[in-house]
Write a protein that holds these residues in place. Structure first.
Motif, short mmCIF file in Angstrom:
data_model
loop_
_atom_site.label_atom_id
_atom_site.label_comp_id
_atom_site.label_asym_id
_atom_site.label_seq_id
_atom_site.Cartn_x
_atom_site.Cartn_y
_atom_site.Cartn_z
N GLY A 125 67.47 -16.46 43.88
CA GLY A 125 66.42 -16.15 44.84
C GLY A 125 66.54 -16.94 46.13
N PHE A 158 60.85 -16.22 44.98
CA PHE A 158 60.99 -14.97 45.73
C PHE A 158 59.81 -14.81 46.67
CE2 PHE A 158 63.32 -14.54 41.81
CZ PHE A 158 64.54 -14.06 42.26
N LYS A 159 60.00 -13.95 47.66
CA LYS A 159 58.97 -13.77 48.69
C LYS A 159 57.71 -13.15 48.09
CE LYS A 159 59.57 -10.68 51.90
NZ LYS A 159 60.18 -10.00 53.05
N ASN A 200 63.99 -9.50 52.90
CA ASN A 200 64.58 -9.43 51.57
C ASN A 200 63.78 -10.34 50.63
OD1 ASN A 200 66.49 -7.72 52.60
ND2 ASN A 200 68.24 -8.79 51.73
N TRP A 201 63.92 -10.08 49.35
CA TRP A 201 63.21 -10.87 48.35
C TRP A 201 63.56 -12.35 48.45
CZ3 TRP A 201 59.16 -9.41 45.59
CH2 TRP A 201 58.93 -8.06 45.35
N ASP A 202 64.78 -12.65 48.87
CA ASP A 202 65.19 -14.06 48.94
C ASP A 202 65.18 -14.61 50.36
OD1 ASP A 202 67.34 -12.73 50.03
OD2 ASP A 202 68.80 -13.38 48.53
N PRO A 208 61.29 -2.84 48.01
CA PRO A 208 59.93 -3.10 48.50
C PRO A 208 59.49 -2.05 49.51
CG PRO A 208 61.49 -4.49 49.65
CD PRO A 208 62.29 -3.71 48.64
N ARG A 265 67.72 -5.01 42.64
CA ARG A 265 66.40 -5.55 42.95
C ARG A 265 65.44 -4.40 43.27
NH1 ARG A 265 67.58 -10.89 46.72
NH2 ARG A 265 68.20 -12.29 45.04
N ASN A 266 64.20 -4.66 43.03
CA ASN A 266 63.16 -3.68 43.30
C ASN A 266 63.10 -3.38 44.80
OD1 ASN A 266 60.97 -2.02 42.85
ND2 ASN A 266 59.50 -3.69 42.68
N PRO A 281 55.02 -10.66 47.97
CA PRO A 281 54.89 -9.32 48.55
C PRO A 281 53.47 -9.06 49.03
CG PRO A 281 54.81 -9.17 46.17
CD PRO A 281 55.08 -10.62 46.50
N HIS A 334 60.44 -8.98 41.81
CA HIS A 334 61.68 -8.71 42.55
C HIS A 334 62.64 -7.81 41.78
CE1 HIS A 334 63.33 -11.73 39.82
NE2 HIS A 334 64.52 -11.33 40.18
N ASP A 335 62.54 -7.83 40.45
CA ASP A 335 63.45 -7.00 39.64
C ASP A 335 62.73 -5.85 38.95
OD1 ASP A 335 61.97 -8.52 37.90
OD2 ASP A 335 63.66 -9.38 36.82
#
Length: 559
Positions: free
Chosen positions: A432, A477-478, A256-258, A244, A241-242, A480, A493-494
């Motif tokens: 996610g 996904f969250k 986290n993204w999820d 952040p 995952r990317n 950002p 996210h990716d």
């Protein structure tokens, strides 16, 4: 009284137009031709965005006498975006006189919401009534309470910045950074202790906390890149995952993204133990901290076991590792497991105390809005180009609706949305938030767990989560933060998009299935290429300076 009400309605109409946005609570509707149901927020005159809140539901017969129907359940959501509530609201108390408290409601974005209330009638028959609620952006409540001359001037149009409407100026003000501290953390009583942050600072940059001794938290969250890794290709990410940015992260409710963690300290533990990141089992981590930071740690948290006793434990043991690691962990006594987990969680709390100090710095956008308010458009225009200003106008507009998700000083509502990115090019699906919900509720290190500093806390952010999550949360996904977004690509996210223009083009042309149905929340933006570029230019104005203070620099190693 009538004059005041008339003034408030006039202000709402000025700000939001003669549409349903000027909704005033309480709301009342007739149920089953026999009952009057009245719905109102418990502690305000408007439905707040982005925070859990309570409602009062009053039940009367049509003659005005209180009736005590049996409350059954609450459901609802945002039909326009295809999703339900992200929490599970509950009737939590009977307040007397046919009045009930409804707890755990969360509107995670402004717009039109539906709320269906179900009761059991006297004949045991279920009865249902739906309300439609027009939830205003957070900025809408500010001018109604303000009494300053400057604010009144904005509302009457007697203002220096004649090129912007009163509504646009108020929305811009709602996005400004301020100096308020991040929200408190009940599960980490040392979150704002500077001595703990000093230890966390050292831990953040220490490669000895990885099994290979060549990776630290700062290896991926690099200070010079706004505490992200800024990789050019998504495949380079070791976690899949990317990475952040950590700037402003303390404002989040989930991490986290999820959203698999409900605190910054809990999140900090995951990458340390992850086999594809720092790969440091928790026993080995505690042993390393005992060797390197024993005195500092003892002064802040607790005395660690003797170093020889720590080294005698199976260093590879972990409930998160492979079969051998899990078997070794299960072979430990419960008391030893608790001891290790206690120190493990303390290390996360120290890291969190440091990361809470990574604050956003003001950008050209912030300086533009401040100058606009003080000195007018002519001087402010020197801070943003015409294309950036037109992009800002699009960002604020009801048609583009960026602010439904990207609002507040962090340019994020901190919630989870399905933006049609859950499926990768090879057809694999990242679930996610659907998986994150289960993980955060089951985590031993969540707000309600025994390693929280306030385990008796009600933890409302967890109490109303729906474990059997909504279908739309599969692949959600969250949202950002957009601050510094130009400097923290790739995106999503990716990391599938390299440029902001590509992200915006995706929003303009989201996928539909063979039947023309959306399996996501995106509504196609009706924007031409010029508008896409203007929005991307505006996002570039959100880059703030890196405050190169002592927290920014790697501390000197002590061995």
């Amino acid at each position: 009284m009538f004059g005041i009400c008339q003034l408030l309605v006039s202000l709402c109409l000025l700000l939001f137009g003669p549409v349903v946005n000027a909704q005033v609570f309480p709301l009342s509707k007739i149920l089953d031709s026999a009952y009057l149901i009245t719905l109102s927020p418990e502690d305000s005159s408007q439905a707040p965005v982005g925070r859990l809140h309570n409602w009062v539901v009053a039940v009367e017969d049509v003659s005005g006498s209180p009736v005590q129907l049996v409350p059954l359940s609450v459901s609802g959501g945002m039909r326009e975006h295809g999703h339900g509530f992200y929490t599970a609201p509950q009737f939590s108390a009977h307040l007397g006189g046919g009045r009930f408290r409804l707890s755990g409601v969360l509107f995670n974005m402004p717009g039109r919401w539906q709320m269906a209330l179900r009761f059991q009638g006297p004949d045991k028959r279920p009865l249902e009534l739906e309300f439609e609620l027009d939830v205003l952006p957070r900025a809408a409540t500010a001018p109604l309470a303000a009494a300053g001359a400057e604010q009144k001037a904005a509302l009457t149009g007697a203002f220096k910045a004649n090129n912007w409407s009163a509504k646009e100026r108020l929305l811009m003000q709602s996005l400004l950074l301020d100096d308020s501290p991040p929200p408190p953390v009940s599960s980490n009583k040392r979150a704002d202790d500077e001595r703990v942050a000093v230890l966390g600072h050292r831990l953040f940059f220490d490669t000895a906390l990885s099994s290979s001794a060549d990776m630290a938290c700062a290896s991926c969250h690099q200070p010079g890149r706004y505490y992200s890794d800024n990789l050019e290709a998504p495949a380079e990410s070791i976690s899949g995952r990317n990475v952040p940015s950590l700037m402003g992260i303390a404002a989040n409710r989930f991490f986290n993204w999820d959203g698999a963690h409900d605190s910054l300290w809990s999140q900090a533990l995951g990458p340390i133990e992850s086999p594809v990141e720092m790969n440091m089992p928790r026993i080995a981590l505690v042993t390393a901290v005992g060797r390197l930071y024993r005195d500092e740690y003892a002064q802040l948290f607790a005395v660690l076991p003797a170093q020889e006793d720590l080294q005698a434990l199976p260093q590879h043991a972990s409930p998160q590792g492979g079969a051998a690691a899990v078997e070794a962990w299960q072979g430990l006594s419960p008391a030893t497991q608790v001891m290790v987990n206690r120190h493990f969680s303390n290390i996360g709390k120290a890291l969190a105390a440091y990361q809470r100090r990574l604050r956003h710095q003001k950008s050209r956008f912030d300086r533009y809005v401040s100058t606009l308010e003080r000195n007018g458009e002519e001087l402010a225009a020197q801070l943003m180009s015409e294309s950036e200003r037109e992009g800002l106008r699009l960002f604020l507009s009801d048609e583009v609706q960026c602010m439904r998700c990207h609002n507040g000083a962090n340019f994020s509502n901190g919630e989870f949305h399905n933006a049609d990115t859950g499926t990768a090019e090879d057809g694999s699906v990242d679930a996610g938030r659907q998986t994150g919900l289960v993980n955060v509720l089951d985590s031993a290190f969540n707000c309600r767990g025994e390693f929280s500093d306030n385990p008796g806390n009600s933890c409302p952010d967890l109490s109303y989560l729906v474990k059997n999550s909504l279908p739309m949360l599969r692949g959600a996904f969250k949202v950002p933060s957009l601050r510094n977004v130009e400097m923290t690509g790739p995106y999503m996210h990716d990391g599938r998009f390299e440029t902001l223009a590509q992200v915006l083009q995706h929003y303009r042309d989201p996928d539909v299935d063979a039947l023309g149905q959306r399996q996501h929340e995106l509504q196609a933006l009706q924007l031409n290429d010029r508008a896409i570029q203007q929005l991307a230019d505006f996002l570039g104005s959100l880059t703030g300076e890196l405050k190169r203070d002592r927290w920014f620099k790697a501390p000197q190693k002590r061995r």
